[in-house]
Design a protein around this motif. Structure first.
Motif, PDB file in Angstrom:
ATOM      1  N   LEU D  74      48.678  -8.039  54.549  1.00 35.82           N
ATOM      2  CA  LEU D  74      50.051  -8.420  54.226  1.00 35.82           C
ATOM      3  C   LEU D  74      50.088  -9.874  53.816  1.00 35.82           C
ATOM      4  O   LEU D  74      49.448 -10.726  54.439  1.00 35.82           O
ATOM      5  CB  LEU D  74      50.945  -8.255  55.456  1.00 35.82           C
ATOM      6  N   ASP D  77      54.516 -10.986  54.904  1.00 38.36           N
ATOM      7  CA  ASP D  77      55.188  -9.765  55.370  1.00 38.36           C
ATOM      8  C   ASP D  77      55.378  -8.699  54.296  1.00 38.36           C
ATOM      9  O   ASP D  77      56.238  -7.827  54.438  1.00 38.36           O
ATOM     10  CB  ASP D  77      56.535 -10.083  56.030  1.00 38.36           C
ATOM     11  N   ALA D  78      54.579  -8.740  53.217  1.00 37.48           N
ATOM     12  CA  ALA D  78      54.616  -7.650  52.236  1.00 37.48           C
ATOM     13  C   ALA D  78      53.194  -7.177  51.960  1.00 37.48           C
ATOM     14  O   ALA D  78      52.238  -7.975  51.944  1.00 37.48           O
ATOM     15  CB  ALA D  78      55.295  -8.104  50.952  1.00 37.48           C
ATOM     16  N   ASP D  79      53.082  -5.894  51.760  1.00 30.93           N
ATOM     17  CA  ASP D  79      51.833  -5.240  51.379  1.00 30.93           C
ATOM     18  C   ASP D  79      51.155  -6.012  50.237  1.00 30.93           C
ATOM     19  O   ASP D  79      51.776  -6.298  49.220  1.00 30.93           O
ATOM     20  CB  ASP D  79      52.227  -3.823  50.915  1.00 30.93           C
ATOM     21  N   TRP D  80      49.869  -6.326  50.374  1.00 31.06           N
ATOM     22  CA  TRP D  80      49.183  -7.115  49.339  1.00 31.06           C
ATOM     23  C   TRP D  80      49.137  -6.382  48.004  1.00 31.06           C
ATOM     24  O   TRP D  80      48.937  -7.006  46.965  1.00 31.06           O
ATOM     25  CB  TRP D  80      47.774  -7.521  49.798  1.00 31.06           C
ATOM     26  N   GLU D  81      49.321  -5.061  48.026  1.00 35.01           N
ATOM     27  CA  GLU D  81      49.320  -4.305  46.777  1.00 35.01           C
ATOM     28  C   GLU D  81      50.452  -4.775  45.872  1.00 35.01           C
ATOM     29  O   GLU D  81      50.371  -4.648  44.649  1.00 35.01           O
ATOM     30  CB  GLU D  81      49.483  -2.812  47.117  1.00 35.01           C
ATOM     31  N   LEU D  82      51.514  -5.321  46.484  1.00 36.86           N
ATOM     32  CA  LEU D  82      52.672  -5.774  45.707  1.00 36.86           C
ATOM     33  C   LEU D  82      52.436  -7.122  45.035  1.00 36.86           C
ATOM     34  O   LEU D  82      53.223  -7.531  44.183  1.00 36.86           O
ATOM     35  CB  LEU D  82      53.906  -5.860  46.621  1.00 36.86           C
TER      36      LEU D  82
END
Ligand SMILES: [Zn+2]
Ligand SMILES: [Zn+2]
Lengths: 262, 105, 262, 105
Positions: D74, D77-82
């Motif tokens: 992350l 606080d966001a998925d690294w895919e994003l």
């Protein structure tokens, strides 16, 4: 039956093995749980799940105070009670389910007003030097905090004056989704377990706000213990239990609050 | 502060624990407070809320010049007691939350 | 017994009155609960509290899948099972406690590997077009998310490749404080109730991380459904159930995962 | 960005869900990454973590040039895919979290 247990028997070791292997609990923590006493005030939507998990964790002495009888509209959230026990004492129902002590006396003169009960319990805990793990749930929302512990405030520090009776909505009027007190009651049980085992309580001088509709948890920083608090302050004016009914005024009746005194 | 050059301050006002029932059940409000020479304190905000947001039964929200007993005020997720209560000077982007304590379970 | 109920009887109205008066639930939501079917996979630390609160809320059809027998070291967290039922089927124990359907077949060839089970259930839910409310708990920590619902990812979108078997710690090895799966199981039940009643699920494309030691809840934004996912993507290569044991490799055994298929 | 004038970037690195067991059970790490002319990507951070923070069994954390299957990364606080996965350029004050998915209940 209040003799101190100094070592775990083989059965306890097997029964609690999954929490015994947690380094934060260990044998010391398990012994603390077995030797601990918790008083549950209210055997309702919060008290039932708390009782279940405190008993399952091995808390040795659980007392329950409740003067109510089981009604059909309790069952969607008061999950230790059953249809077969309608009309029976809630206290006895909990005691029969988890083998806890059955302290069903009407110890409060003002048992039908939960604001008064809240002040009474707060004062009793301050006077006895015990922490109070307090929670509530209504509609989809829950609140939780620990009073009178490690420099945090007591209920009177936060609320020196009682709310006007007409502002207090209870579960009967406002409704509550059953699993919301389930979540809050479990969180109460965990706070109690942490306090008993010497771990740091998470909600001292903090208020947890939960909104089940949005799945949001928010932790709020509260004031410290107030020096001028009338019961826990430096020069308290409340030095024994008082007449809480007249202090709070007559109010709506509901008794689904729960508190732990450790 | 930089806000003095602005025409207004923007704050987030929120009601929970049942306090939202006095505000058409709307929990979150984005509020623009027009800037004048006097600072916006919580005291002043309470009057503004009573006059502009409150939909019913004001006595269940304010009493005398403060909130009624049983409501907690939070400024940026901290108890207002920690920042000066009624006299706290509201800053641009502040989050002010009014929580009615729940009684139930 | 799967006939659709179109109106509430007087007893239901009384029994569920405290949640019926919530405008978000109402008669429509209660009828949706009564007519809903939930499959619980696992009757352990997560399945027990979920079963309790789903049944209490009035969910009409609860299926339970579990092949395990009750052991003494389950009781600190698997709160529907009792000492009297040691050695008995967990499935039957849940069914006896909450009057649910008892689907105790060993439906999974690879029932002892929960990574394989997780892929199997994920694929089954995607193929059947059902959401999956997934949670787990270990030590003091819990995780929860909803897969395959409203544009959110499935398990394979997040984890196209299975973890190496040696990295999977289970409850037996890692330990778990019993009330932590209690909290997570209750949160699962609430997500399921919201999905059933048409309310917005809170943890679609979000992962809730709970750390009970610190009382911290954190919600993480996840990726959306992946177009190239091998099961829920635009040109799926997984179009039926596969051999999950060989897909995941042999692994440590533990079956305390729980999932709902609605 | 302003960081180019600094000597280093400060980031917060966190491990949870059991990943912390490979790091002496320490969940939170404040990390100073000395600034050179090449940006700090997640790819580069993984190598740095392996060489500087990891205490045991590196194969349970990294495999080939990425994290092993079952670990989520992350960024704030966001998925690294994003944000670009391995190629994401780490900024000063970023919070990078490694979560091992739990299997249990
Ligand atoms: Zn006080
Ligand atoms: Zn997918």
């Amino acid at each position: 039956d209040k003799r101190k247990v100094n070592e775990l028997c083989n059965k306890d070791i097997r029964r609690y093995s999954r929490q015994l292997i947690l380094p934060e609990i260990g044998v010391k923590g398990q012994l603390a749980l077995i030797n601990s006493s918790v008083l549950l005030v209210g055997a309702g939507g919060l008290g039932c799940p708390s009782a279940i998990y405190l008993a399952a964790a091995g808390v040795g002495h659980i007392g329950v105070v409740d003067y109510d009888e089981i009604e059909l509209d309790n069952l969607h959230r008061q999950v230790l009670h059953t249809e077969e026990r309608l009309g029976k004492s809630k206290c006895k129902s909990v005691a029969d389910s988890i083998h806890c002590a059955d302290i069903c006396q009407r110890i409060f003169s003002s048992h039908k007003d939960n604001v008064a009960t809240r002040y009474l319990l707060n004062d009793a805990c301050v006077l006895a030097g015990k922490p109070l793990v307090s929670a509530s749930a209504l509609r989809f929302e829950g609140q939780l905090t620990v009073y009178n512990h490690e420099g945090g405030p007591c209920y009177r520090c936060l609320f020196p004056r009682p709310p006007p009776p007409e502002t207090v909505t209870n579960c009967s009027d406002g409704g509550v989704l059953g699993v919301v007190p389930g979540i809050m009651g479990n969180l109460q049980a965990l706070e109690a377990i942490k306090i008993i085992t010497g771990l740091k309580a998470s909600y001292v001088q903090k208020l947890l706000l939960y909104d089940g509709l949005y799945g949001s948890f928010r932790s709020i920083k509260l004031r410290a213990r107030k020096k001028d608090c009338s019961v826990c302050g430096e020069t308290p004016t409340v030095t024994g239990l008082i007449d809480y009914e007249s202090f709070c005024g007559a109010g709506p009746s509901d008794k689904c609050m729960l508190l732990h005194i450790l | 502060m930089a806000e003095s050059s602005q025409q207004h301050i923007d704050i987030h006002v929120e009601f929970s624990g049942g306090a939202e029932l006095l505000f058409d059940k709307v929990k979150e409000h984005e509020v623009k407070l027009s800037h004048d020479n006097n600072p916006w304190t919580i005291r002043k905000l309470l009057v503004w809320i009573k006059e502009n947001l409150l939909k019913e039964r004001p006595e269940l929200f304010v009493q005398e010049d403060t909130v009624r007993p049983g409501i907690l005020i939070l400024v940026n997720d901290a108890d207002w007691e920690l920042v000066g209560e009624l006299e706290y000077e509201i800053q641009n982007k502040d989050r002010i939350i009014f929580i009615s304590t729940l009684h139930g379970g």
